[in-house]
Design a protein around this motif. Sequence first.
Motif, PDB file in Angstrom:
ATOM      1  N   ALA A 120      14.033 124.472  47.819  1.00 55.09           N
ATOM      2  CA  ALA A 120      15.506 124.240  47.923  1.00 55.09           C
ATOM      3  C   ALA A 120      15.682 122.526  48.067  1.00 55.09           C
ATOM      4  O   ALA A 120      16.642 122.304  47.328  1.00 55.09           O
ATOM      5  N   TYR A 121      15.019 122.170  48.896  1.00 53.29           N
ATOM      6  CA  TYR A 121      15.348 120.426  48.976  1.00 53.29           C
ATOM      7  C   TYR A 121      14.954 119.805  47.751  1.00 53.29           C
ATOM      8  O   TYR A 121      15.845 118.883  47.442  1.00 53.29           O
ATOM      9  N   LYS A 128      21.905 116.872  52.303  1.00 54.94           N
ATOM     10  CA  LYS A 128      22.746 116.328  53.372  1.00 54.94           C
ATOM     11  C   LYS A 128      22.344 117.014  54.462  1.00 54.94           C
ATOM     12  O   LYS A 128      22.431 118.586  54.494  1.00 54.94           O
ATOM     13  N   GLU A 129      22.215 116.863  55.773  1.00 53.63           N
ATOM     14  CA  GLU A 129      21.724 117.478  56.899  1.00 53.63           C
ATOM     15  C   GLU A 129      23.230 118.039  57.539  1.00 53.63           C
ATOM     16  O   GLU A 129      24.237 117.467  57.252  1.00 53.63           O
ATOM     17  N   GLY A 130      22.972 119.275  58.113  1.00 53.81           N
ATOM     18  CA  GLY A 130      24.320 119.962  58.749  1.00 53.81           C
ATOM     19  C   GLY A 130      24.647 121.184  57.703  1.00 53.81           C
ATOM     20  O   GLY A 130      25.896 121.325  57.859  1.00 53.81           O
ATOM     21  N   LEU A 133      20.913 124.074  54.086  1.00 50.95           N
ATOM     22  CA  LEU A 133      19.388 123.359  53.906  1.00 50.95           C
ATOM     23  C   LEU A 133      19.059 123.415  55.369  1.00 50.95           C
ATOM     24  O   LEU A 133      17.551 123.511  55.575  1.00 50.95           O
ATOM     25  N   THR A 134      19.621 122.653  56.406  1.00 49.59           N
ATOM     26  CA  THR A 134      19.322 122.505  57.698  1.00 49.59           C
ATOM     27  C   THR A 134      18.882 123.476  58.573  1.00 49.59           C
ATOM     28  O   THR A 134      17.842 123.758  59.218  1.00 49.59           O
ATOM     29  N   VAL A 135      19.713 124.761  58.158  1.00 48.71           N
ATOM     30  CA  VAL A 135      19.573 125.876  59.045  1.00 48.71           C
ATOM     31  C   VAL A 135      18.124 126.382  58.326  1.00 48.71           C
ATOM     32  O   VAL A 135      17.544 127.045  59.095  1.00 48.71           O
ATOM     33  N   THR A 172      25.645 122.447  63.750  1.00 52.40           N
ATOM     34  CA  THR A 172      25.900 121.541  62.329  1.00 52.40           C
ATOM     35  C   THR A 172      27.016 120.666  62.405  1.00 52.40           C
ATOM     36  O   THR A 172      27.135 119.864  61.939  1.00 52.40           O
ATOM     37  N   PRO A 173      28.137 121.259  63.440  1.00 51.17           N
ATOM     38  CA  PRO A 173      29.240 120.389  63.727  1.00 51.17           C
ATOM     39  C   PRO A 173      29.048 118.952  64.074  1.00 51.17           C
ATOM     40  O   PRO A 173      29.476 118.177  64.027  1.00 51.17           O
TER      41      PRO A 173
END
Length: 560
Positions: A120-121, A128-130, A133-135, A172-173
Amino acid sequence: MANTIDARMFARMFLAGAKNLEAKKEWINELNVFPVPDGDTGTNMTLTIMSAAKEVSALQEPDMASLCKAISSGSLRGARGNSGVILSQLFRGFTKGVRDYEEITVGILADAFDKAVETAYKAVMKPKEGTILTVAKGGARKARELADQGMEELGEFLLQVITYADEVLAKTPEMLPVLKQAGVVDSGGQGLMQVLKGAYDAFSGKEIDLTIAETRQAPINSAQIKAEAQTDIKFGYCTEFIIMLNRNFNIKQEMDFKAYLESIGDSIVVVADEDVVKVHVHTNDPGLAIQKALKYGALSNMKIDNMRLEHQEKLFKMAEKQKENGQEAAAQAEPAGEAVKKAVGFIAVSAGDGIREIFQGLGVDYIIEGGQTMNPSTADMLDAIEKVNAETVYILPNNKNIILAAEQATHMVENKKIVVIPTKTVPQGITAVINYVPDLSVRENTDTMMEEIKAVSTGQVTYAVRDTIIDDKEIKQGDYMGIGDSGILSNGADMLEVTLKMVEDLMAGEKELISVYYGAEVEEAAAQALGDILTERYPQCDVELQYGGQPIYYYIISAE
């Protein structure tokens, strides 16, 4: 609980994840940061996973290889929007990690999670983080940690992975200020969590209805809506009436009323004219439509027909409609059949009959109906590519949320060269086509178009569907908003003021041309008045006014 997952259980878990996401899609849509009337993360992710779920449910006795192929190919072809494409890439990587095994263990799952995140990355040019992808990365990291600790019991493993991924989602916020301002977690990440939680429910033995119904893109053409409704008579009562208005019924209220009717039926027509509104809807409960309409005024000319008793007559009318509209569709769909193969062809995504005509007038070969309100899938892209008989095909997505789906299609075509020009707006797409020069090479034209679209600044005027704070602006439900390439430029209760403030921001730097495309809800006289003001304010610029006919967005305006 078992320590392994076989193909039968894996199929149940995937279908349960799909069903859970589908059940939560509207909630996920509401998490979209921008309060626009087309928040679509939940819808895009649901359509993506349901495309794969249909293929999975069609397998009679799946083994791991056939199951993984159905999940991967179904989600890739059905992918819509950035969130849907990323979800499909997560599935693609995950299935690569498990397809060669008859049973899945904790160790295999950890490897598959790693492969999913890696795939996916790679699919996203600037991760972008958050975000989702980050989860996904957080869940994979926890899975690897537990596997390395020697955990073997799958139930506890899955529970801890999901719990940790939920914790990452809650953070994420803090990673994206725009989420913190809006007071929401990332919608794509929440969608992924619903898939994982649904899968865990199935593994835990929870009773779940795994029936997969047909999931279709909402039709845009009214004739298609009527034809589909009449073919299977999904909604049995043709309901018509006139509302004699006793309160204000502006554009926003009209669109809200239409949205309500869409939730209880289809084949919807709402025509407002001064003090009256004519309404037509196919529904299974005419009373709901009537109750809602009574909030706006008294009703007259009411007519309710049972369509199931008039099926033969309706089928005849449907055939006539299909015949009329089929000729227009054939003009676009058939020319690739026997025509001489061209060197270069164009595909553009657009919504609105005016914008469609503009693209066709510029020589675009195929128009995919869609855009902000309904993102086309990768399969839609592949179908369009097949119909354009050219050695090289340029795709103009004309929306930042469609670019990934278009790029995904390029990797699935072998007999043509596909070039995606990453146009994020309709004006950028128009500029790209205008700057195409037949005598130049594909590389030279690509470079030219890529460079020219950078000079196009675009703003779009719509309205807010909820109260929020974004880009340090306090926005109230019903406010008009001027949205630029990088965020909200203006907002307020007066559409003209909001539009003019937005244009003022677009005019930063040296600009020579202002193009105004007015939407389906804007009167020509109002658009002409705006054009006159812009001509007076910016005498150094040519101002072009054109009917776009686009839904949701009152104006699309570019400055270049």
